[in-house]
Write an enzyme that holds these catalytic residues in place. Structure first.
Site, short mmCIF file in Angstrom:
data_model
loop_
_atom_site.label_atom_id
_atom_site.label_comp_id
_atom_site.label_asym_id
_atom_site.label_seq_id
_atom_site.Cartn_x
_atom_site.Cartn_y
_atom_site.Cartn_z
N GLY A 1 0.83 -1.20 0.00
CA GLY A 1 0.00 0.00 0.00
C GLY A 1 0.86 1.24 0.00
N CYS A 2 0.50 2.21 -0.84
CA CYS A 2 1.18 3.51 -0.85
C CYS A 2 0.14 4.59 -0.60
CB CYS A 2 1.90 3.74 -2.17
SG CYS A 2 0.81 3.93 -3.60
N PRO A 3 0.56 5.79 -0.20
CA PRO A 3 -0.40 6.83 0.17
C PRO A 3 -1.38 7.19 -0.93
CG PRO A 3 1.78 7.38 0.98
CD PRO A 3 1.94 6.17 0.12
#
Length: 480
Positions: free
Chosen positions: A11-13
Site C-alpha cells: 500500500g502507498c499513500p
C-alpha cells in the site's frame, strides 16, 4: 482453498502505482523461486485480493511493503517482515529470500475485528519511531487525497465561468458554477478532519477515528489548518491508547461500553480542550509557514523551485517526495494553487526525461529499457512519477541528480510564469483548469529535455566505459 507459503500486503499513500508495482515485484520474485504467494493490495479503490483468515493462518511468513495502515494486527502470531513500499519494489528478491530463510519478527496484538485500540504493549513487532510516524501520516494522506482531487477540480472548473462566478452580486455569476464551487468547497473543507481522523485511526484503530475527526474539525475551524490536523491526529490516537490502558482494569463485559461511550466521550472532550488551548500558537505557526511559502513564490522562485524540484525527484514517491506533495495539498486547501503547480511539474518531469533519453540515445539502452521509456510518456503525463524509478536505480549516484536538475528547472519556470494548478493529481488531464496551462506544459518539457539529455549522456558514458572494459578483457585473454 489454496494454501500460500507466503502472503503480503502492499500500500502507498496515493494508492495508484507504488502499491501495484510492489505487488508485481513480489509476485515475480516469488515465481522465480517457485514459491506460492498471495499479495493483498491497498489501493485508492480499496482492498483487492484480500487475504482470508485461513490464508493468513496457513502462511509461513508475511511481507508488509506499505507506507500506510494495512491492518497489520491481523497477522498476530505470524513472522512478519515490514518495509516501505519503495523497498518492496526495489528489493523484492531480497524480501522473498528473507521470508524463506526465517527472518522477521513475530507479531502479537489484538484481533483485527476488535473495536478496541491496539496498545503499544500489545504489539511487540519492532518498528522505528520515524517509520511509525511516517506510516500514520501517510494513512491520513491516502484517505484525504480523493477529497482534495475531487474538491479542487470542481472548484477550479467553476472558475471557467469567471473568477467571481460564484458571487451572486457579480456580473460573472452563474448558478451552475456557484453550485460547483460550493460542492468543491465542502469537499476541501473535509480535508483536515479526514486527514486527522485517519492518522488517529492508524494509531488506535476505530476508536481513534471519530476523536481524530473532531480534533481535525476544530483545527480547520479555528485556523490551525494542516499543522493543527497533524497535531490533532496524533494526539487523538495516543489519547485513545492511553485511555485503553487506564481502563484496562474494567471487566471484559464492559468492552462495549468503552467503545460506544467512554472512548468517544472522554476522547472528544480531551482532544477538544487541547485543540482550543493550542489554537493560538499552532495557528500562528501555520500562518507563518504559509506566508513564507507565498513570499518565496514571489521573491525567490529560483530557490523555491530548486527545493521543490530536488525534493520531488529525490525518491519519486518516497518520504522526501511526499513532504513536498503533502505541503502542496495543504496549501490547496488554503486557496494557494501556485505551490502545487511547481510540485506537479517536478513530479511529471522525471518519467518524461526517461522517454526523451531513450528517444535521443536509444542505441545505448536495451529493448526493455526503451519500451519502459516509451510507456513513461503516458505515466508522466498523468502524474505518475514512479515509472522513472527503474532508470534511477540503475545508476542512482548520477541519474537521480540528473533528474533533480530537470525537475528543478521545470519547477522554477512554473513559479516564474505564475502557473496555478488547483488539483494535486492528474497530470495533463487537468490542463483545462490550469491557469497559464501552456506555460506549465512548456516548463515541464524544458525541464524534461534537460534531464533527458543528462540521463542519455550518462548512459552513453557508462556504455562506452563498459565497451572499453570488455575490449580490454578480450585483449588480455588473447595475449594471456
Amino acid at each position: 482453498m489454496t494454501a500460500y507459503r507466503l502472503i503480503a500486503a502492499t500500500g502507498c499513500p496515493t494508492g495508484i502505482s507504488h502499491t501495484y508495482m510492489a505487488q508485481a515485484a513480489l509476485e515475480q520474485a516469488a515465481e522465480d523461486r517457485n514459491v506460492s504467494i498471495k499479495v493483498e493490495t491497498h489501493g485508492q479503490i480499496g482492498v483487492e485480493n484480500e487475504l482470508t483468515s485461513e490464508e493468513i493462518a496457513a502462511a509461513e511468513a508475511v511481507i508488509i511493503a506499505a507506507d500506510k495502515d494495512v491492518h497489520a494486527e491481523r497477522f498476530a502470531g505470524k513472522r512478519v517482515i515490514s518495509v516501505s513500499v519503495g523497498r518492496g519494489i526495489k528489493e523484492a528478491d531480497q524480501l522473498i529470500e528473507q521470508a524463506l530463510t526465517g527472518e522477521g519478527q513475530i507479531m502479537t496484538g489484538s484481533d483485527a475485528t476488535s473495536d478496541q485500540p491496539v496498545t503499544v504493549s500489545d504489539n511487540k513487532y519492532e518498528e522505528s519511531i520515524g517509520r511509525q510516524l511516517y506510516r500514520h501520516i501517510m494513512n491520513g494522506v491516502s484517505h484525504m487525497l480523493p477529497l482534495v482531487v475531487g474538491g479542487g477540480v470542481l472548484t477550479a472548473i467553476s472558475f471557467l465561468w469567471g473568477i467571481y462566478s460564484a458571487n451572486p452580486d457579480n456580473a460573472q455569476y452563474n448558478a451552475f458554477a456557484a453550485m460547483l464551487n460550493q460542492i468543491g468547497g465542502v469537499a476541501m473543507g473535509l480535508m483536515v478532519p479526514v486527514f486527522s481522523g485517519y492518522i488517529a485511526e492508524s494509531i488506535a484503530k476505530r476508536p481513534g477515528l471519530i476523536v481524530g475527526f473532531v480534533g481535525g474539525m476544530i483545527a480547520a475551524q479555528t485556523g490551525s489548518g494542516f499543522l493543527g490536523g497533524i497535531l490533532s491526529g496524533f494526539l487523538s490516537g495516543y489519547i485513545i491508547l492511553a485511555l485503553g490502558r487506564l481502563l484496562k482494569w474494567l471487566p471484559k463485559a464492559f468492552d462495549g461500553l468503552k467503545a460506544i461511550f467512554l472512548f468517544p466521550v472522554l476522547g472528544i472532550f480531551i482532544i477538544g480542550a487541547i485543540m482550543y488551548a493550542t489554537t493560538g500558537p499552532v495557528g500562528a505557526i501555520n500562518n507563518a509557514m504559509t506566508n513564507f511559502l507565498v513570499n518565496a513564490q514571489e521573491s525567490s522562485p529560483f530557490v523555491l523551485g530548486i527545493i521543490v524540484g530536488c525534493m520531488s525527484a529525490f525518491d519519486m514517491g518516497g518520504p522526501v517526495n511526499k513532504a513536498a506533495y503533502v505541503t502542496g495539498t495543504a496549501l490547496l486547501g488554503q486557496g494557494n494553487y501556485t505551490f502545487m503547480a511547481g510540485v506537479s511539474a517536478a513530479c511529471i518531469a522525471p518519467p518524461l526525461m526517461t522517454t526523451i533519453a531513450v528517444l535521443l540515445f536509444g542505441k545505448y539502452y536495451t529493448k526493455e529499457e526503451r519500451n519502459a521509456g516509451y510507456v513513461n510518456s503516458i505515466l508522466g503525463s498523468t502524474h505518475i512519477t514512479e515509472g522513472a524509478i527503474p532508470f534511477a536505480a540503475v545508476n542512482p549516484l548520477w541519474n537521480i541528480p540528473a533528474m533533480m536538475i530537470g525537475a528543478s528547472v521545470a519547477s522554477i519556470l512554473t513559479y516564474i510564469w505564475k502557473v496555478e494548478v488547483p488539483a494535486p493529481h492528474g497530470g495533463f488531464l487537468v490542463l483545462p483548469v490550469v491557469t497559464h496551462g501552456l506555460h506549465w506544459v512548456i516548463a515541464i518539457l524544458i525541464g524534461s529535455f534537460i534531464g533527458g539529455i543528462l540521463l542519455g549522456l550518462i548512459k552513453k558514458r557508462d556504455s562506452q566505459h563498459e565497451t572499453k572494459r570488455t575490449e580490454t578483457t578480450k585483449v588480455g585473454i588473447l595475449h594471456g
